[in-house]
Write a protein that holds these residues in place. Sequence first.
Motif, PDB file in Angstrom:
ATOM      1  N   ALA A  61       0.832  -1.204   0.000  1.00  0.00           N
ATOM      2  CA  ALA A  61       0.000   0.000   0.000  1.00  0.00           C
ATOM      3  C   ALA A  61       0.864   1.250   0.000  1.00  0.00           C
ATOM      4  O   ALA A  61       0.596   2.216  -0.734  1.00  0.00           O
ATOM      5  N   ASN A  62       1.924   1.257   0.811  1.00  0.00           N
ATOM      6  CA  ASN A  62       2.816   2.409   0.844  1.00  0.00           C
ATOM      7  C   ASN A  62       3.504   2.626  -0.496  1.00  0.00           C
ATOM      8  O   ASN A  62       3.653   3.750  -0.976  1.00  0.00           O
ATOM      9  N   ARG A  71       2.468   1.656  -3.535  1.00  0.00           N
ATOM     10  CA  ARG A  71       1.504   2.151  -4.528  1.00  0.00           C
ATOM     11  C   ARG A  71       1.211   3.626  -4.302  1.00  0.00           C
ATOM     12  O   ARG A  71       1.105   4.403  -5.260  1.00  0.00           O
ATOM     13  N   ARG A  72       1.085   4.007  -3.055  1.00  0.00           N
ATOM     14  CA  ARG A  72       0.769   5.403  -2.740  1.00  0.00           C
ATOM     15  C   ARG A  72       1.890   6.336  -3.203  1.00  0.00           C
ATOM     16  O   ARG A  72       1.637   7.395  -3.787  1.00  0.00           O
ATOM     17  N   SER A 106       2.228   6.520  -7.109  1.00  0.00           N
ATOM     18  CA  SER A 106       1.119   7.193  -7.800  1.00  0.00           C
ATOM     19  C   SER A 106       1.191   8.713  -7.664  1.00  0.00           C
ATOM     20  O   SER A 106       0.350   9.431  -8.208  1.00  0.00           O
ATOM     21  N   SER A 107       2.207   9.217  -6.966  1.00  0.00           N
ATOM     22  CA  SER A 107       2.348  10.658  -6.734  1.00  0.00           C
ATOM     23  C   SER A 107       3.106  11.309  -7.888  1.00  0.00           C
ATOM     24  O   SER A 107       4.289  11.009  -8.113  1.00  0.00           O
ATOM     25  N   TYR A 128       4.128  11.578   4.003  1.00  0.00           N
ATOM     26  CA  TYR A 128       3.746  10.199   4.315  1.00  0.00           C
ATOM     27  C   TYR A 128       3.991   9.907   5.782  1.00  0.00           C
ATOM     28  O   TYR A 128       4.814  10.558   6.442  1.00  0.00           O
TER      29      TYR A 128
END
Length: 425
Positions: free
Chosen positions: A218-219, A221-222, A225-226, A348
């Motif tokens: 999850a981290n 992908r986050r 995607s930035s 983050y």
Amino acid sequence: MDLDWQTARTRRWLMWGVLALGFFLVSFNRVTTGVLAEDLTRAFGLTATELSVLHSSFFYIYALLQLPAGVLVDRYGPRRVSSTGIVVMSVGVCGFALSGSLVTGFLTRTLVGLGGSVIYLSVLRFGANWFRPNEFATVVGISIAVSGIGGLAATTPLAVFVAAAGWRVATLTAGVGGLVLGVSVYLAVRDSPAHAGLDAPTGVASGADATGEVNVLANTRRVLSSLDAWLLGVMLFLVIGTNLTILGLWGVPYLVHVYDLGVPRASTVVLVGTLGLVVGSPLFGWLSDRAGTRLGFVFAGTVAFTLCYAVIAVTGRPPLVVVAGVFFFANFVSGATSLSYTLIKERYPASASGVATGALNSLGYAGAAVVPAVMGVTLDAYWTGQTVAGSRIYSLAGYRLAFGFATLAGLVGVACTLLVASRRE
């Protein structure tokens, strides 16, 4: 807790110091090829392109592994990851010192990059675990300054050592020293206040957040995607790649070929350039923490970086003092562009700080893998056909074109920073 934390203030800086020595060695090892260029060319019979590939072999694996390294540091902590990395890096340095061909040199230098790939992110993670958010940019700046001192050691001091003992003995000495340091890091460093038996003050990552189970996918992908992370990554690709290529590889040959300097004197001019990194990184980190802003410094640094290299691209052979000034200020202002790491880290949670900074660092150091080859191919196209003591001589036109590429890289970096700023309005 307050009494414990006051005691821990000194202890955390001591642990940081041991860990930062690993970053010192990473910086030293990655740019030794600048001073060793003539020796390596003679030892392995290299062209400019082959020497660039040998230099870049460190960065191929280094850049590729930054995101996985961030995951490892988040999961297992800076102590175990960094100590292992320093040992692996140092084994590679020893192997490089004993190499007899381009192939073995390439493979062992790749091993140096493999071990070194985890050190900077370990330093960043240690900073996130042990220091408050309003101290983080300062700590990162000082850490980069230590790295810059490693780069300084790879200029005139290394040239003097090589002249006295030979490049193989000098390189082997660095490798053995690294093996000792790897063991010292494991014995001395603790991942977080909790791992040292202390309570963390407000704002510092707790023991549970410092290491342990994290949602890695999850981290990742986050972060990936930035768009801001990608734009800042491209900017660092160009700035880091250009500075490390010029100071770490082609700066010394440029001064030797164009100004007819000896290697020790040429390395002294490069040393002045590296001083810029030592001074600029902590200064901009401190200013940024005091001002509470990052992006304005990043933009100003990128513009100044572009203007610096444009001076040599336009004039070709400016006075030597101007070249030293260009090298100094191009690296001085890179301390401002390195605030990109803090900018991304602050977006983050602590559990994702390794992944976030690793992704950015991966793009940044990919530039150090690609830019040397581009400049090497450019210089080979402008080879004069002459060799001196087995080393090729390149023309002024070739070097001007190489610095023109550096200027263009800066302009693209400015555009990337402006796009990030426009998205934040």
